[in-house]
Design an enzyme around this catalytic site. Sequence first.
Site, PDB file in Angstrom:
ATOM      1  N   GLU A  43      93.371 -35.160 -11.855  1.00 39.26           N
ATOM      2  CA  GLU A  43      94.754 -35.049 -11.366  1.00 39.26           C
ATOM      3  C   GLU A  43      95.263 -36.399 -10.853  1.00 39.26           C
ATOM      4  OE1 GLU A  43      95.426 -31.577  -8.880  1.00 39.26           O
ATOM      5  OE2 GLU A  43      94.948 -30.259 -10.571  1.00 39.26           O
TER       6      GLU A  43
ATOM      7  N   GLU B 223      90.675 -26.526 -15.089  1.00 41.58           N
ATOM      8  CA  GLU B 223      91.003 -25.756 -13.884  1.00 41.58           C
ATOM      9  C   GLU B 223      91.974 -24.660 -14.274  1.00 41.58           C
ATOM     10  OE1 GLU B 223      91.961 -27.851 -10.235  1.00 41.58           O
ATOM     11  OE2 GLU B 223      90.588 -29.492 -10.760  1.00 41.58           O
TER      12      GLU B 223
HETATM   13  O1  AHR Z   1      90.907 -26.222  -7.280  1.00 36.71           O
HETATM   14  C1  AHR Z   1      91.577 -26.698  -6.162  1.00 36.71           C
HETATM   15  C2  AHR Z   1      92.317 -27.981  -6.437  1.00 36.71           C
HETATM   16  O2  AHR Z   1      93.335 -27.719  -7.358  1.00 36.71           O
HETATM   17  C3  AHR Z   1      91.532 -29.084  -7.086  1.00 36.71           C
HETATM   18  O3  AHR Z   1      90.827 -29.846  -6.167  1.00 36.71           O
HETATM   19  C4  AHR Z   1      92.603 -29.909  -7.722  1.00 36.71           C
HETATM   20  O4  AHR Z   1      92.140 -30.607  -8.849  1.00 36.71           O
HETATM   21  C5  AHR Z   1      93.691 -28.902  -8.027  1.00 36.71           C
HETATM   22  O5  AHR Z   1      94.914 -29.305  -7.592  1.00 36.71           O
END
Ligand code: AHR
Length: 492
Positions: free
Chosen positions: A173, A296
């Site tokens: 990110e 994610e």
């Molecule tokens: O999964 C929680 C957070 O969500 C992670 O650390 C980040 O990569 C995303 O914004």
Amino acid sequence: MTKLIINADTTRGTIDRNIYGHFAEHLGRCIYEGIWVGEDSPIPNTEGMRNDVIDALKNLQIPVLRWPGGCFADAYNWKDGVGPKEQRKRMVNVHWGGVVENNHFGTHEFLRFCELIGAEPYISGNVGSGTVREMSEWVDYMTFNGQSPMADWRKENGREEPWKLKYFGVGNENWGCGGDMRPEYYADLYRNYASYVRSYGDHKIFKIACGASDADYHWTEVLMRQAARYMDGISLHYYTLPTGTWADKGSSTEFDQEEWFTTFKKTFFMDELIERHDAIMTQYDPEKRIALIVDEWGTWYNVEPGTNPGFLYQQNTMRDAIVAGINLNIFHKHCDRVKMANIAQIINVLQAVILTEGASMILTPTYHVLRMYSVHQDAKLIDISFTSPQYVMNGEAIDQISVSASINLANTLHVSLCNLHHSDETEVHFDIRGREASKVSGTVLTTETLQAHNTFDQPEAVAPAPFTNFRYEDGNLIVQLPARSVVVLAVE
Ligand code: AHR
């Protein structure tokens, strides 16, 4: 009623087992307590890692595990997490709750944990606040099979042989918590960092660039234009927020039919996202060499009342089970491009498969769906066609059912079906072409209420059961899908 045509002799690619991947971050009680309790803990453990969790994850057949973050990854210095534990530096986990991180779970512990559960490691490196040298040295430390200061240090720390680390993420990110960068800037940094992520000998590292959040197609466009030839994969992050707003994401257990419905509506957006990011990637990579890695995904609600807001602890209901089923069916559909996906996160955080409280552990409805669906891992995706009945709420409509089919090496046809409707069962008439279908068995996950979930007092409130609600008419299989259900059928 739905007519489901299954062209069992027509395959649409292979469902990469890594689509069933997971994600473990130094966040809340995921690593500490969820996995790591320390060698001296009264909780039964193997080298500090809890045995109940190891067993449960082994049963889940987790192919790949991403670590150490998330946002944590771009604040992490791997050197703080190796060597004698009592000498490891302590730091404040700035992203997650401001708690002290003692670095007792570091590189050796993570890679050992992967060995214990039978998963491939996927490590996220630090671009946001780490140097090119630090990243390069980390890869050297883990994978170099010769003499170098880092390989020697690894040996001093007790590991003679290098690990066979395959997956390495160059940042996380970086458009947000990983440095607030513009894609043009990150693309250059990616090229710079990735060129020092060396593959030693014939051991090839699979390099994953930080990809877009949600519908940020510009990010994908720039990364593909500027850096495609240097990457093996590019990530995508998309979370299901039932309300669509970060300020109030809704409760994990106290929700009504409308929120149940909007949760699925938002989950289906994953399909459009993949299609659109894939289309951009295809302009630069028509051969589909570069994988889209959805590293994610999952539901994200308000934290459980009374828990640390920085720990992202939430419960998990039948709604989460269906979200998992829908997402997995979508990933299957796009298996020509999506080669890995990592549900967030494995234990005690967001859409977890396991929750722990002291020495107790429970499996969530999401765990059960991932286990039921594991039959699809590395199987051939089978061509299907159907027109779903519509699930209508307040004038909005979504598909009521989500379906996917595959054939595994043993030639068993597996069909996974989700019925999203809060109250209505539905009938699916199978038309299986290209093979005999004489024997059917199945498993179902369904609940009396929308909000049903497992607790430490009632750990089996939501549990899979044998599925028998099918019959044959004129030689054709007819399946009665209960409301609020996920069903996986094996057809031989
Ligand atoms: O999964 C929680 C957070 O969500 C992670 O650390 C980040 O990569 C995303 O914004």
